[in-house]
Write a protein that holds these residues in place. Structure first.
Motif, mmCIF file in Angstrom:
data_model
loop_
_atom_site.group_PDB
_atom_site.id
_atom_site.type_symbol
_atom_site.label_atom_id
_atom_site.label_comp_id
_atom_site.label_asym_id
_atom_site.label_seq_id
_atom_site.Cartn_x
_atom_site.Cartn_y
_atom_site.Cartn_z
ATOM 1 N N TRP A 1 62.469 89.426 -56.374
ATOM 2 C CA TRP A 1 61.057 89.013 -56.368
ATOM 3 C C TRP A 1 60.272 89.584 -57.555
ATOM 4 O O TRP A 1 59.054 89.610 -57.569
ATOM 5 C CB TRP A 1 60.377 89.357 -55.039
ATOM 6 N N GLY A 2 61.012 90.004 -58.604
ATOM 7 C CA GLY A 2 60.381 90.261 -59.890
ATOM 8 C C GLY A 2 60.064 91.684 -60.254
ATOM 9 O O GLY A 2 59.463 91.929 -61.313
ATOM 10 N N GLU A 3 60.462 92.689 -59.448
ATOM 11 C CA GLU A 3 60.194 94.076 -59.789
ATOM 12 C C GLU A 3 61.222 94.563 -60.807
ATOM 13 O O GLU A 3 62.424 94.547 -60.539
ATOM 14 C CB GLU A 3 60.255 94.955 -58.542
ATOM 15 N N VAL A 4 60.768 95.013 -61.976
ATOM 16 C CA VAL A 4 61.671 95.522 -62.996
ATOM 17 C C VAL A 4 62.045 96.962 -62.641
ATOM 18 O O VAL A 4 61.179 97.835 -62.548
ATOM 19 C CB VAL A 4 61.021 95.468 -64.392
ATOM 20 N N LEU A 5 63.344 97.220 -62.458
ATOM 21 C CA LEU A 5 63.832 98.530 -62.042
ATOM 22 C C LEU A 5 64.390 99.344 -63.198
ATOM 23 O O LEU A 5 64.303 100.569 -63.203
ATOM 24 C CB LEU A 5 64.914 98.362 -60.971
ATOM 25 N N ALA A 6 64.976 98.682 -64.182
ATOM 26 C CA ALA A 6 65.566 99.390 -65.317
ATOM 27 C C ALA A 6 65.707 98.420 -66.483
ATOM 28 O O ALA A 6 65.943 97.228 -66.284
ATOM 29 C CB ALA A 6 66.936 99.977 -64.939
ATOM 30 N N GLN A 7 65.560 98.948 -67.700
ATOM 31 C CA GLN A 7 65.730 98.167 -68.922
ATOM 32 C C GLN A 7 66.518 98.993 -69.921
ATOM 33 O O GLN A 7 66.461 100.222 -69.920
ATOM 34 C CB GLN A 7 64.377 97.856 -69.575
ATOM 35 N N ASN A 8 67.251 98.307 -70.801
ATOM 36 C CA ASN A 8 67.792 99.026 -71.950
ATOM 37 C C ASN A 8 66.820 98.887 -73.119
ATOM 38 O O ASN A 8 65.800 98.188 -73.032
ATOM 39 C CB ASN A 8 69.207 98.550 -72.298
ATOM 40 N N MET B 1 67.042 97.367 -75.943
ATOM 41 C CA MET B 1 66.913 96.025 -76.506
ATOM 42 C C MET B 1 65.971 95.157 -75.672
ATOM 43 O O MET B 1 65.204 94.355 -76.215
ATOM 44 C CB MET B 1 68.287 95.374 -76.597
ATOM 45 N N ALA B 2 66.016 95.292 -74.361
ATOM 46 C CA ALA B 2 65.090 94.532 -73.517
ATOM 47 C C ALA B 2 63.661 94.979 -73.756
ATOM 48 O O ALA B 2 62.735 94.160 -73.818
ATOM 49 C CB ALA B 2 65.463 94.698 -72.042
ATOM 50 N N ALA B 3 63.466 96.288 -73.911
ATOM 51 C CA ALA B 3 62.124 96.794 -74.195
ATOM 52 C C ALA B 3 61.621 96.284 -75.542
ATOM 53 O O ALA B 3 60.436 95.975 -75.702
ATOM 54 C CB ALA B 3 62.123 98.319 -74.173
ATOM 55 N N ALA B 4 62.525 96.176 -76.512
ATOM 56 C CA ALA B 4 62.134 95.668 -77.828
ATOM 57 C C ALA B 4 61.784 94.188 -77.761
ATOM 58 O O ALA B 4 60.915 93.711 -78.491
ATOM 59 C CB ALA B 4 63.266 95.893 -78.834
ATOM 60 N N LEU B 5 62.441 93.457 -76.872
ATOM 61 C CA LEU B 5 62.216 92.018 -76.772
ATOM 62 C C LEU B 5 60.961 91.675 -75.984
ATOM 63 O O LEU B 5 60.164 90.831 -76.413
ATOM 64 C CB LEU B 5 63.428 91.345 -76.121
ATOM 65 N N VAL B 6 60.760 92.321 -74.840
ATOM 66 C CA VAL B 6 59.677 91.902 -73.945
ATOM 67 C C VAL B 6 58.695 93.012 -73.603
ATOM 68 O O VAL B 6 57.752 92.797 -72.841
ATOM 69 C CB VAL B 6 60.248 91.323 -72.632
ATOM 70 N N GLY B 7 58.893 94.219 -74.137
ATOM 71 C CA GLY B 7 58.001 95.328 -73.828
ATOM 72 C C GLY B 7 58.640 96.291 -72.841
ATOM 73 O O GLY B 7 59.496 95.916 -72.036
ATOM 74 N N ASP B 8 58.219 97.543 -72.902
ATOM 75 C CA ASP B 8 58.772 98.585 -72.037
ATOM 76 C C ASP B 8 58.048 98.551 -70.690
ATOM 77 O O ASP B 8 57.070 99.257 -70.463
ATOM 78 C CB ASP B 8 58.621 99.954 -72.692
ATOM 79 N N ILE B 9 58.548 97.724 -69.806
ATOM 80 C CA ILE B 9 57.890 97.523 -68.517
ATOM 81 C C ILE B 9 58.052 98.741 -67.619
ATOM 82 O O ILE B 9 57.172 99.069 -66.822
ATOM 83 C CB ILE B 9 58.456 96.271 -67.830
ATOM 84 N N THR B 10 59.161 99.459 -67.735
ATOM 85 C CA THR B 10 59.385 100.613 -66.871
ATOM 86 C C THR B 10 58.454 101.761 -67.197
ATOM 87 O O THR B 10 58.337 102.704 -66.421
ATOM 88 C CB THR B 10 60.846 101.086 -66.974
ATOM 89 N N PRO C 1 52.789 101.988 -64.783
ATOM 90 C CA PRO C 1 52.699 102.559 -63.428
ATOM 91 C C PRO C 1 53.535 101.748 -62.457
ATOM 92 O O PRO C 1 53.740 100.538 -62.648
ATOM 93 C CB PRO C 1 51.200 102.452 -63.111
ATOM 94 N N PRO C 2 54.054 102.371 -61.386
ATOM 95 C CA PRO C 2 54.955 101.677 -60.465
ATOM 96 C C PRO C 2 54.398 100.375 -59.901
ATOM 97 O O PRO C 2 55.156 99.440 -59.650
ATOM 98 C CB PRO C 2 55.176 102.718 -59.356
ATOM 99 N N GLY C 3 53.110 100.292 -59.687
ATOM 100 C CA GLY C 3 52.541 99.087 -59.119
ATOM 101 C C GLY C 3 52.314 97.973 -60.108
ATOM 102 O O GLY C 3 51.767 96.917 -59.746
ATOM 103 N N ASP C 4 52.725 98.188 -61.350
ATOM 104 C CA ASP C 4 52.438 97.211 -62.407
ATOM 105 C C ASP C 4 53.706 96.793 -63.140
ATOM 106 O O ASP C 4 53.685 96.568 -64.346
ATOM 107 C CB ASP C 4 51.424 97.818 -63.384
ATOM 108 N N ARG C 5 54.813 96.693 -62.413
ATOM 109 C CA ARG C 5 56.088 96.374 -63.059
ATOM 110 C C ARG C 5 56.683 95.055 -62.572
ATOM 111 O O ARG C 5 57.866 94.810 -62.768
ATOM 112 C CB ARG C 5 57.094 97.509 -62.800
ATOM 113 N N ARG D 1 53.827 88.891 -61.054
ATOM 114 C CA ARG D 1 52.406 89.257 -61.023
ATOM 115 C C ARG D 1 51.828 89.217 -62.428
ATOM 116 O O ARG D 1 50.739 88.681 -62.659
ATOM 117 C CB ARG D 1 52.231 90.642 -60.416
ATOM 118 N N SER D 2 52.527 89.803 -63.390
ATOM 119 C CA SER D 2 52.035 89.838 -64.765
ATOM 120 C C SER D 2 51.866 88.433 -65.334
ATOM 121 O O SER D 2 50.906 88.154 -66.046
ATOM 122 C CB SER D 2 52.995 90.642 -65.651
#
Length: 288
Positions: A124-131, A133-142, A145-149, A153-154
């Motif tokens: 249902w869309g909660e980002v739990l972990a990124q490497n 490269m993913a952070a470089a592509l779409v932003g460091d979502i992790t 704050p926990p309620g904004d990942r 929703r974004s």
């Protein structure tokens, strides 16, 4: 709170992990085995001083959020995570639906995907972990704050305030897929408070979401091809592979480029550029 036992447990868990096992470069020769304290702190998103005090049995009582971050950073199994919570006097998570604890094996796979964007999200869309490269592509979502990942929703609440990562002509397609996927998840787990509360929030706060929800479309995310626009390297056409973990309703999403293509060259450039040229890039919807 059992401070002495907690400190010993943290030290032993840190000592059994090598830097390559968590996606870090080994660096200079190490005098002792395992990760350094500052490396665990980095992985958990906390200050090195805070983590050091925990290992010295003189730190404050960690929050549930901090315990979850430590369990992920130290690659704890479910049983070890529960033990960590008990040491602090907290009840371990007992979610009725999805779990926020990523299995160590799944994290090890993520750590080894150093040259391609990959992330673990709930269905249902909660980002739990990124490497990286993913952070470089779409932003460091992790790092949020926990309620904004949550990427759904974004997508529906922050899209007007953030740069797009998808071509404008494909926005509606992504929006409909988000809505259709969320409807399928809610039908499968109507008692799961996570997706249920997200649906209620978006129905009340997004006319776009409410209109698409009324269409009653249902779909599950599958492997596909997606186009991403990046401010530094340009547009890339990437194959999106979705690997499912049914036990925790989690998904490992990996993006690759076809060998020899222009997108492959741009993806390699993104790896070189890394995060250094990445402006705050709170995605509309990362690869979900």
């Amino acid at each position: 709170m059992h401070r002495t036992e907690l400190a010993d447990f943290l030290r032993r868990c840190r000592a059994r992990l090598g830097p390559t096992e968590v996606g870090l470069t080994p660096g200079p020769r190490r005098r002792t085995p395992g990760l350094r304290r500052e490396e665990v702190a980095q992985l958990a998103g906390m200050s090195p001083d805070y983590y050091t005090r925990l290992e010295q049995a003189r730190g404050p009582r960690p929050s549930r959020q901090m315990l979850t971050a430590l369990a992920r950073a130290l690659r704890l199994t479910d049983d070890e995570r529960d033990y960590l919570f008990h040491l602090v006097g907290e009840e371990p998570p007992r979610n009725r639906g999805t779990s926020g604890h990523v299995r160590p094996g799944l994290l090890r796979v993520l750590d080894r995907l150093y040259d391609t964007p990959a992330q673990v999200i709930t269905d249902w869309g909660e980002v739990l972990a990124q490497n990286a490269m993913a952070a470089a592509l779409v932003g460091d979502i992790t790092a949020r704050p926990p309620g904004d990942r949550n990427i759904i929703r974004s997508f529906f609440t922050r899209r007007d305030d953030t740069p797009g990562i998808f071509p404008s002509e494909e926005i509606e397609e992504h929006a409909r897929l988000h809505v259709a996927t969320l409807r399928a998840v809610l039908a499968a787990r109507p008692d799961d408070p996570g997706p249920a509360s997200l649906v209620a929030e978006l129905l009340a706060g997004s006319e776009e979401f409410a209109a698409m929800w009324a269409d009653h479309e249902v779909a599950i995310r599958h492997s596909t091809v997606k186009r991403f626009t990046h401010p530094v390297v340009g547009t890339m056409e990437l194959d999106c592979e979705v690997l499912l973990s049914s036990e925790h309703a989690q998904r490992l999403i990996v993006h690759t480029a076809r060998p020899g293509s222009e997108s492959a060259e741009r993806l390699e450039l993104l790896r070189v550029v890394g995060l250094q040229n990445l402006a705050p890039r709170d995605e509309e919807s990362p690869a979900g």
